[in-house]
Scaffold this active site. Structure first.
Site, PDB file in Angstrom:
ATOM      1  N   ASP A   1      13.597 -38.245  15.534  1.00  0.00           N
ATOM      2  CA  ASP A   1      14.896 -38.899  15.318  1.00  0.00           C
ATOM      3  C   ASP A   1      14.968 -40.225  16.079  1.00  0.00           C
ATOM      4  O   ASP A   1      15.821 -41.057  15.793  1.00  0.00           O
ATOM      5  CB  ASP A   1      16.038 -38.011  15.842  1.00  0.00           C
ATOM      6  CG  ASP A   1      16.121 -36.662  15.153  1.00  0.00           C
ATOM      7  OD1 ASP A   1      15.592 -36.511  14.034  1.00  0.00           O
ATOM      8  OD2 ASP A   1      16.718 -35.734  15.753  1.00  0.00           O
TER       9      ASP A   1
ATOM     10  N   ASP B   1      15.073 -35.602   2.796  1.00  0.00           N
ATOM     11  CA  ASP B   1      15.250 -34.271   2.213  1.00  0.00           C
ATOM     12  C   ASP B   1      15.899 -34.443   0.844  1.00  0.00           C
ATOM     13  O   ASP B   1      16.902 -35.161   0.728  1.00  0.00           O
ATOM     14  CB  ASP B   1      16.178 -33.422   3.095  1.00  0.00           C
ATOM     15  CG  ASP B   1      15.662 -33.319   4.519  1.00  0.00           C
ATOM     16  OD1 ASP B   1      14.730 -32.554   4.762  1.00  0.00           O
ATOM     17  OD2 ASP B   1      16.207 -34.041   5.399  1.00  0.00           O
TER      18      ASP B   1
ATOM     19  N   HIS C   1      12.598 -39.357  11.285  1.00  0.00           N
ATOM     20  CA  HIS C   1      13.087 -38.100  10.718  1.00  0.00           C
ATOM     21  C   HIS C   1      14.474 -38.276  10.098  1.00  0.00           C
ATOM     22  O   HIS C   1      15.427 -38.622  10.804  1.00  0.00           O
ATOM     23  CB  HIS C   1      13.157 -37.075  11.856  1.00  0.00           C
ATOM     24  CG  HIS C   1      13.549 -35.705  11.441  1.00  0.00           C
ATOM     25  ND1 HIS C   1      14.544 -35.006  12.084  1.00  0.00           N
ATOM     26  CD2 HIS C   1      13.088 -34.893  10.461  1.00  0.00           C
ATOM     27  CE1 HIS C   1      14.660 -33.813  11.530  1.00  0.00           C
ATOM     28  NE2 HIS C   1      13.794 -33.719  10.547  1.00  0.00           N
ATOM     29  N   ARG C   2      14.573 -38.055   8.800  1.00  0.00           N
ATOM     30  CA  ARG C   2      15.817 -38.295   8.036  1.00  0.00           C
ATOM     31  C   ARG C   2      16.240 -39.771   8.181  1.00  0.00           C
ATOM     32  O   ARG C   2      17.435 -40.087   8.217  1.00  0.00           O
ATOM     33  CB  ARG C   2      16.946 -37.367   8.477  1.00  0.00           C
ATOM     34  CG  ARG C   2      16.550 -35.885   8.543  1.00  0.00           C
ATOM     35  CD  ARG C   2      17.677 -34.976   8.963  1.00  0.00           C
ATOM     36  NE  ARG C   2      17.170 -33.659   9.376  1.00  0.00           N
ATOM     37  CZ  ARG C   2      17.879 -32.682   9.896  1.00  0.00           C
ATOM     38  NH1 ARG C   2      19.182 -32.846  10.048  1.00  0.00           N
ATOM     39  NH2 ARG C   2      17.336 -31.536  10.254  1.00  0.00           N
TER      40      ARG C   2
ATOM     41  N   LYS D   1      13.693 -29.834  -0.486  1.00  0.00           N
ATOM     42  CA  LYS D   1      14.486 -28.912   0.326  1.00  0.00           C
ATOM     43  C   LYS D   1      15.031 -27.786  -0.562  1.00  0.00           C
ATOM     44  O   LYS D   1      15.547 -28.037  -1.647  1.00  0.00           O
ATOM     45  CB  LYS D   1      15.634 -29.715   0.956  1.00  0.00           C
ATOM     46  CG  LYS D   1      16.336 -29.041   2.087  1.00  0.00           C
ATOM     47  CD  LYS D   1      15.386 -28.619   3.152  1.00  0.00           C
ATOM     48  CE  LYS D   1      15.610 -29.235   4.489  1.00  0.00           C
ATOM     49  NZ  LYS D   1      14.579 -28.759   5.449  1.00  0.00           N
TER      50      LYS D   1
ATOM     51  N   GLU E   1      11.093 -40.024   6.816  1.00  0.00           N
ATOM     52  CA  GLU E   1      11.165 -38.685   6.227  1.00  0.00           C
ATOM     53  C   GLU E   1      12.542 -38.491   5.611  1.00  0.00           C
ATOM     54  O   GLU E   1      13.527 -39.042   6.119  1.00  0.00           O
ATOM     55  CB  GLU E   1      10.915 -37.643   7.331  1.00  0.00           C
ATOM     56  CG  GLU E   1      10.735 -36.218   6.846  1.00  0.00           C
ATOM     57  CD  GLU E   1      11.952 -35.332   6.929  1.00  0.00           C
ATOM     58  OE1 GLU E   1      11.838 -34.145   6.594  1.00  0.00           O
ATOM     59  OE2 GLU E   1      13.046 -35.820   7.320  1.00  0.00           O
TER      60      GLU E   1
ATOM     61  N   HIS F   1      20.208 -33.221   3.667  1.00  0.00           N
ATOM     62  CA  HIS F   1      19.458 -32.155   4.347  1.00  0.00           C
ATOM     63  C   HIS F   1      19.998 -30.763   4.042  1.00  0.00           C
ATOM     64  O   HIS F   1      19.259 -29.851   3.681  1.00  0.00           O
ATOM     65  CB  HIS F   1      19.452 -32.368   5.858  1.00  0.00           C
ATOM     66  CG  HIS F   1      18.717 -31.279   6.587  1.00  0.00           C
ATOM     67  ND1 HIS F   1      19.330 -30.122   7.017  1.00  0.00           N
ATOM     68  CD2 HIS F   1      17.417 -31.152   6.913  1.00  0.00           C
ATOM     69  CE1 HIS F   1      18.436 -29.337   7.592  1.00  0.00           C
ATOM     70  NE2 HIS F   1      17.259 -29.941   7.544  1.00  0.00           N
TER      71      HIS F   1
ATOM     72  N   GLU G   1      10.690 -34.557   1.518  1.00  0.00           N
ATOM     73  CA  GLU G   1      10.745 -33.089   1.590  1.00  0.00           C
ATOM     74  C   GLU G   1      11.541 -32.523   0.425  1.00  0.00           C
ATOM     75  O   GLU G   1      12.705 -32.872   0.205  1.00  0.00           O
ATOM     76  CB  GLU G   1      11.376 -32.624   2.912  1.00  0.00           C
ATOM     77  CG  GLU G   1      11.397 -31.094   2.963  1.00  0.00           C
ATOM     78  CD  GLU G   1      11.964 -30.504   4.243  1.00  0.00           C
ATOM     79  OE1 GLU G   1      12.081 -31.236   5.247  1.00  0.00           O
ATOM     80  OE2 GLU G   1      12.297 -29.303   4.226  1.00  0.00           O
TER      81      GLU G   1
HETATM   82  O1  G3P Z   1       9.797 -33.181   8.563  1.00  0.00           O
HETATM   83  C1  G3P Z   1       9.991 -32.059   9.324  1.00  0.00           C
HETATM   84  C2  G3P Z   1      11.395 -31.561   9.367  1.00  0.00           C
HETATM   85  O2  G3P Z   1      12.193 -32.381   8.587  1.00  0.00           O
HETATM   86  C3  G3P Z   1      11.574 -30.160   8.948  1.00  0.00           C
HETATM   87  O3  G3P Z   1      12.817 -29.654   9.324  1.00  0.00           O
HETATM   88  O4  G3P Z   1      15.115 -28.959   8.936  1.00  0.00           O
HETATM   89  O5  G3P Z   1      14.679 -31.260   9.678  1.00  0.00           O
HETATM   90  O6  G3P Z   1      14.120 -30.589   7.367  1.00  0.00           O
HETATM   91  P1  G3P Z   1      14.237 -30.145   8.789  1.00  0.00           P
HETATM   92 CA    CA Z   2      13.245 -32.564   6.505  1.00  0.00          CA
END
Ligand code: G3P
Ligand code: CA
Length: 289
Positions: A277, A68, A39-40, A151, A66, A81, A149
């Site tokens: 994470d 943003d 994640h990120r 965003k 992942e 993000h 993503e």
């Molecule tokens: O990939 C899911 C997650 O990233 C969505 O929430 O706020 O971390 O972008 P956020």
């Molecule tokens: Ca995200």
């Protein structure tokens, strides 16, 4: 033995009703482990959404990352993000008079001056905010896959077309790459547009639409990606029962799972992917089952 195989074996031995294990709801006969997605980037260990976080995921052996994507004042796609630069850079020191430091109000040349790593740890001081093109280059170099993503698309009119164009320019729309990228968003409108622009791209809707609405979503999205706190085994089954725009059952990547107990819960729900994470923690939980 993989987590779902363990669940299926235990179910066979003991019978469903007697089980307390969170793995019990795994789909019988499905021995695939859920995909682990950083994640990120591996954001517990390196500053989120930077090339360092991409590299950290690779070093941990995690193949999906992942990120943003947002857009600067002069139209550059960047990986961040928040819609403000304040939390993850030193923008308040470098540009003190520019509150609230929105990404859309800064040129890329200005953002390129910012430190995007020192807030996380002094060992990452000097890390920069990457453009999406730079980021894609690093993903390719590391042989990783990308959950991209879009965003806050409402802030950036036309960003869907721009992203699809960039994917083409970077060589990610050929047969070799299309299986390595998913475009996701909390905005159904944004995903509908991506699907209309390039139907071959795999898409993921971020959220938990009611089960009764899933067939509508299946017209433009291949995945439903909900918070782990918002789902159940029944909900995941309802998602799997729908076929998406490419004729395959919809899949579920859930977020954000950072400990073993929640990993087992997600496996029990039957999810296809776990966004975390701490990919090492999730992977260890999957393998320890
Ligand atoms: O990939 C899911 C997650 O990233 C969505 O929430 O706020 O971390 O972008 P956020
Ligand atoms: Ca995200």
């Amino acid at each position: 033995m993989h987590a779902r195989a363990v669940a299926a074996t235990i179910t066979a031995l003991l019978g469903t009703a007697a089980l307390l294990s969170p793995l019990t709801a795994a789909r019988a006969g499905d021995t695939r482990e859920p995909t682990v997605l950083a994640h990120r980037g591996a954001s517990a260990y390196a500053p989120e959404n930077t090339l360092a976080a991409v590299d950290k995921a690779a070093a941990l052996g995690v193949t999906w990352v992942e990120n943003d994507v947002q857009r600067t004042r002069d139209g550059e796609l960047v990986v961040l993000h928040d819609d403000s630069l304040a939390r993850t850079t030193d923008v308040e020191q470098v540009f003190p008079g520019r509150a609230p430091w929105k990404v859309k109000d800064f040129t890329f040349a200005e953002i390129a001056r910012l430190d995007a790593g020192g807030w996380f740890s002094s060992s990452y001081t000097g890390t920069r905010v990457p453009t999406l093109a730079q980021y894609m280059g690093r993903i390719e170099h590391n042989h990783e896959n990308l959950l991209l993503e879009i965003k806050n698309p409402e802030l950036y009119p036309g960003i869907e077309r721009q992203i699809v164009t960039l994917l083409g320019d970077e060589g990610w729309l050929d047969g070799r790459h299309l299986g390595r990228i998913v475009v996701q968003s909390f905005s159904a409108d944004s995903l509908r547009l991506v699907h209309r622009l390039r139907a071959a791209v795999t898409t993921g809707y971020l959220g938990t639409p009611p089960a009764s609405a899933l067939r509508g979503y299946a017209g433009f999205t291949d995945l439903i990606n909900p918070s782990v706190n918002s789902i159940s085994a029944g909900y995941v089954s309802s998602v799997h029962a729908c076929r998406g725009p490419h004729g395959r059952p919809l899949r579920v990547f859930t977020w954000t799972v950072d400990d073993a107990a929640t990993t087992w819960k997600a496996v029990g729900y039957g999810v296809d992917g776990i966004i975390t994470d701490k990919p090492d923690v999730v992977r260890a939980a999957l393998r320890a089952s």
